[in-house]
Structure formats: structure tokens, C-alpha cells
Design an enzyme around this catalytic site. Sequence first.
Site, short mmCIF file in Angstrom:
data_model
loop_
_atom_site.label_atom_id
_atom_site.label_comp_id
_atom_site.label_asym_id
_atom_site.label_seq_id
_atom_site.Cartn_x
_atom_site.Cartn_y
_atom_site.Cartn_z
CB SER A 25 -3.89 4.63 -5.70
OG SER A 25 -3.58 4.57 -4.32
CG HIS A 26 -0.24 1.98 -3.76
ND1 HIS A 26 -0.91 3.12 -3.35
CD2 HIS A 26 1.00 2.38 -4.10
CE1 HIS A 26 -0.09 4.15 -3.41
NE2 HIS A 26 1.07 3.74 -3.87
NE ARG A 72 0.88 2.82 -7.76
CZ ARG A 72 1.30 4.06 -7.82
NH1 ARG A 72 2.27 4.38 -8.65
NH2 ARG A 72 0.76 4.99 -7.09
CG HIS A 121 8.86 1.06 -2.18
ND1 HIS A 121 7.49 1.10 -2.18
CD2 HIS A 121 9.21 0.43 -1.04
CE1 HIS A 121 7.05 0.50 -1.07
NE2 HIS A 121 8.07 0.09 -0.37
CG PHE A 122 5.45 1.26 -8.86
CD1 PHE A 122 5.49 2.64 -8.93
CD2 PHE A 122 4.83 0.57 -9.91
CE1 PHE A 122 4.93 3.33 -9.99
CE2 PHE A 122 4.27 1.25 -10.98
CZ PHE A 122 4.32 2.63 -11.02
CG LEU A 162 5.88 3.23 2.48
CD1 LEU A 162 6.59 4.36 3.20
CD2 LEU A 162 6.88 2.43 1.69
CB THR A 165 3.99 11.65 -3.27
OG1 THR A 165 4.50 10.47 -3.88
CG2 THR A 165 3.35 12.52 -4.34
CG MET A 202 0.84 9.85 6.20
SD MET A 202 0.17 11.10 7.29
CE MET A 202 1.67 11.98 7.71
N GLY A 256 -0.98 8.67 -7.30
CA GLY A 256 -1.85 7.64 -7.89
C GLY A 256 -3.31 8.05 -7.79
CG ASP A 257 -5.44 8.31 -4.17
OD1 ASP A 257 -5.90 7.25 -4.64
OD2 ASP A 257 -5.02 8.40 -3.01
N GLY A 317 -5.94 3.16 9.85
CA GLY A 317 -5.82 1.71 9.64
C GLY A 317 -7.15 0.99 9.80
#
Length: 340
Positions: A50-51, A55, A123-124, A127, A163, A182, A190-191, A308
Amino acid sequence: MSATQDTKALTLDEIRALATKALLAHGCDEANAAAIADTVTRAERDGSASHGLFRLPGYIKSMQSGKVNGKAQPVIEQTLPAVISVDGAHGYAPHTLAESLPVLAQAASQTGIAVMRLYNSFHFAALWPEVEYLADQNLVGIACTCFKPSVAPAGTSTAFFGTNPLAFAFPRPGSTPVVFDMATSRLAKGDVMIAARDGHDLPDGTGLGPDGQPTNDPNEVLKGVLLPFGGYKGSAISLMVELLSSALTGDQFSYEAAKQDNNDGGPARGGELIIALSPDLIVGDGWRDHSSDFFKEMEKLEGLRLPGARRHRNRGDEGTRDVNAALITTITDLANTPSV
Ligand code: NDP
């Protein structure tokens, strides 16, 4: 709903090259294209679709609409020994972060704790790259940002929070850091979009449809609202993220971003707050053995999976990644039809 996803295997080098070419074709300079392509490639490498390339069309849309400057150069000021203030110059966060995180790490390594406020930035991404960077320097990292409203605060059915992701990394010398990153919604948006694309149902508690009723249908949730994770407790954490990443950066709350954003498919302008703490300066040498004993004890627990761990396991695989084939076609077309 039935699964319709059709994928194609790409190497990490192919992912990076495709992303870089598409970004350069639509308004990025070399530094910004390299930083965004790196962020996207690392997401695909770690199994965070999703990232990843998902994107890229959004990054490009916001340069085409003129909202984001693909050639932005951040302005970094150390306004106090422990405060770094970064004007993202209306650019995307990855290049700004690449330039500013070393300044934050240096400040925290001298003062014990330092905070960086990032504003005028878009920011897309995830983190974890920023907090893992800090953990790699033996610092504890905490980061958060907000977005446009898509989450209803507990008890309501009206979108007000973003989110609002929160990330934390704690260094483990000799091992990968413990990292969580999270969304404070039950699922990241995105999910939900990927579930809609691939025809999957959502887990219970993800969101409400436009009628305010709970639903597992991603298309209905995209028309309605997401819910915070964990009821009122997640809602309180999302509230904290709004305050830290907006009130404390001077940039927009989610509700303000919604009024100002042009809805071009890319991210809204927003702030990010990053805190770095030095265990060496705060508690002294003993923290390494003390926390290492904690993890040894914790890892004895049956069924444990540290946050992680999935990401770091995926990272060890240097092979190809399966990417949605229609997405690859879209990005390849973008790469081959420059708009600048
Ligand atoms: P997940 O729910 O997939 O994971 C959240 C965290 O929990 C991860 O650190 C993950 O570790 C860990 N985790 C997952 N499953 C388990 C388990 N069974 N046991 C222990 N730990 C677990 O992430 P989200 O969907 O909430 O967020 C996805 C991404 O979206 C984040 O990277 C976030 O930054 C990003 N985001 C960005 C926004 C923006 O505006 N820029 C907005 C909202 C979200 P692991 O990685 O190892 O799986």
C-alpha cells in the site's frame, strides 16, 4: 467478491528504475525522484504494497495539478539546541527527510532529546523509514502525521480525523530495531483501496457505509468512514496525533487540509512531528543490557511476534516482488509519456 489480482514479478532494481523514470517524466528533479523512488522501493522490498508503486500515480497527479513542487529543496533551521524546524517548500517528504533527519539525529545525540517539526510538506508514505533511521543511530524515534478526514472519532459517524499514523522505533544493538508503524484507523486507507481493487472483504470494525452502518464492503467504506482501532482508546491516540502533527508543527489539522486540498488523488499538505531520544545520554550505558534482557524474556513467550519482524524478514529476501500487473502498465505508460 472474488480475487481478480494479476501480478508480475519485478526485481527491486526494476521497481526503483520504473519509479524514478516516471517521477522524472512528470516534474521531479533528480534528488526528489531518487528519494521518492527509494521510499517506494523499500516499501515493496518490505512487503508493504500500500506504500509501494501503488502510490506512484498519486505522487504524479499532485505534481501535474501544480499542488506539489517536485523540485522542492527544504529549508532546515535549528531554532533551539533541541528544536529543528523544517520548511518542506511544498515538496514531497522523502527528500526533505533525507536532508533533515541527520540534523535531528545530531541534535538528539548532543542534547539527549530533540524534536523536528516538518511543515509545508506532502507525506504520502509510511513513517517507519524515519524512525528506523533514528534507531540505526542508537536513538529512539517517534513520528506522527495526519491526513484528510476519513476516520470518525469514537461515538460518531462523521469523518474528522485522518488515518493518522504513529511510528516508534527502539534500537537493539546487534539486532534489527523494534519498530511499529501503524495507522490509528482499524485499517490504513490504502489497504481499503487495495481490498476494493482486488475484490476482498474487510475485517469487522473497519468502517461504516454512507448510511452510518457497519459494513465489510470496501467500496461502501470508501463512500462512508473508517473507524479508529480499539474504539475510544484508538480514537484518543488519533486525537493526540492530530495535535502533535498539526498544532505543534504549525501545519494543517486534517479538517483544515480537507478545506484546502484540491483532491487531485495525491496527499494533502500536512505537518509531521518527529522526536528523537538518546538512551546513551538519558540513562547511560546500562540501557543496552537492560533492554536486551527484556527482549530475551519477552521472546520466551509462545505465540509472540514482535512488530517490525515481518518487515525485517521480508527485507532479507533479495528476490523479485509480485506487483499488480495493471499498476505496472499504468506506471510504464506514465514513464513513457512525459508531461514536462
Ligand atoms: P499494520 O496494521 O499492517 O501494522 C501495524 C504495525 O503492527 C506494524 O509495525 C506491524 O509490523 C505490526 N504488526 C502487524 N501485525 C502484527 C502482529 N500479528 N503481531 C505483532 N505486530 C504486528 O499497518 P497499518 O495498516 O496500520 O499501517 C500501514 C502503513 O500506512 C504504515 O506504514 C503507516 O505509516 C502508513 N500510513 C501513512 C499515512 C500517511 O498519511 N502518510 C496515513 C496512514 C497510514 P510489521 O511491519 O512487521 O508487519
